[in-house]
Design an enzyme around this catalytic site. Sequence first.
Site, mmCIF file in Angstrom:
data_model
loop_
_atom_site.group_PDB
_atom_site.id
_atom_site.type_symbol
_atom_site.label_atom_id
_atom_site.label_comp_id
_atom_site.label_asym_id
_atom_site.label_seq_id
_atom_site.Cartn_x
_atom_site.Cartn_y
_atom_site.Cartn_z
ATOM 1 N N HIS A 59 0.715 -1.196 0.119
ATOM 2 C CA HIS A 59 0.048 0.003 0.107
ATOM 3 C C HIS A 59 0.724 1.257 -0.120
ATOM 4 O O HIS A 59 2.215 1.058 0.150
ATOM 5 C CB HIS A 59 -0.782 0.133 1.319
ATOM 6 C CG HIS A 59 -0.010 0.109 2.577
ATOM 7 N ND1 HIS A 59 0.569 -0.796 2.974
ATOM 8 C CD2 HIS A 59 0.112 1.136 3.437
ATOM 9 C CE1 HIS A 59 1.116 -0.508 4.270
ATOM 10 N NE2 HIS A 59 0.753 0.769 4.415
ATOM 11 N N ASP A 61 0.698 5.040 1.843
ATOM 12 C CA ASP A 61 -0.003 5.698 3.132
ATOM 13 C C ASP A 61 -0.702 7.065 2.570
ATOM 14 O O ASP A 61 -0.037 7.777 1.609
ATOM 15 C CB ASP A 61 1.086 6.338 4.130
ATOM 16 C CG ASP A 61 1.935 4.977 4.723
ATOM 17 O OD1 ASP A 61 1.305 4.071 4.812
ATOM 18 O OD2 ASP A 61 2.818 5.058 5.296
ATOM 19 N N HIS A 116 4.781 0.248 -0.202
ATOM 20 C CA HIS A 116 5.363 -0.531 0.919
ATOM 21 C C HIS A 116 4.617 -1.513 1.426
ATOM 22 O O HIS A 116 3.444 -1.737 1.176
ATOM 23 C CB HIS A 116 6.234 0.251 1.921
ATOM 24 C CG HIS A 116 5.156 1.132 2.725
ATOM 25 N ND1 HIS A 116 4.542 2.171 2.116
ATOM 26 C CD2 HIS A 116 4.682 0.953 4.192
ATOM 27 C CE1 HIS A 116 3.674 2.835 3.149
ATOM 28 N NE2 HIS A 116 3.844 1.920 4.123
ATOM 29 N N ARG A 126 8.240 -8.379 15.501
ATOM 30 C CA ARG A 126 8.390 -6.841 14.702
ATOM 31 C C ARG A 126 7.162 -6.135 15.631
ATOM 32 O O ARG A 126 6.157 -6.173 15.729
ATOM 33 C CB ARG A 126 8.232 -6.933 13.380
ATOM 34 C CG ARG A 126 8.523 -5.529 12.858
ATOM 35 C CD ARG A 126 8.611 -5.627 11.208
ATOM 36 N NE ARG A 126 8.421 -4.309 10.956
ATOM 37 C CZ ARG A 126 9.277 -3.311 10.688
ATOM 38 N NH1 ARG A 126 10.586 -3.722 10.686
ATOM 39 N NH2 ARG A 126 8.962 -2.359 10.113
#
Length: 187
Positions: A59, A61, A116, A126
């Site tokens: 996607h 942002d 990203h 993570r």
Amino acid sequence: MACEILEMVADGLKIQPRNVLSKLMTDERSDSVFRLNHYPPCPDVVQSLKANVIGFGEHTDPQIISVLRSNNTSGLQISLRDGSWISVPPDHHSFFINVGDSLQVMTNGRFKSVKHRVVANSVKSRLSMIYFCGPPLSEKIAPLPSLMRGDQQSLYKEFTWFEYKTSAYTSRLADNRLMHFEKIAAS
């Protein structure tokens, strides 16, 4: 820090006043958001598939910029122009800045929002912290007049942040959500 980054962007583009971008996030009606993401390790899945397991799909942002920090665990990837993916080396001492769709429009495409994704790590969990710098819902998003040179045409129709968000909610994550606001070039 986000305000300083936006003011440095304005300096680099020679935009006056210097706070033309940062004032959108300091406005009390700003639609900025802080989010924490946790991606647990996926050792069995990753090992059995021998492939990337997507933790968060590809996607861009939508906001102006995103300020990201994570623990020292790999997973963030960016897409290159040819469509291939490269990993961003983890660095828990650094912040990563993503240009958002809104800044792409405001700079009339000079800055591009970066596609990203996050892939699961097979060993470590993570954790990422992201501050999304969003304008007020009523803010009009369009190329800044000071960036338009001579007879240069806007690549985008003017829209409000609310209109963009409404449109984005009806699309898939990986879709080009700016497509609905792009001007079609005359043939």
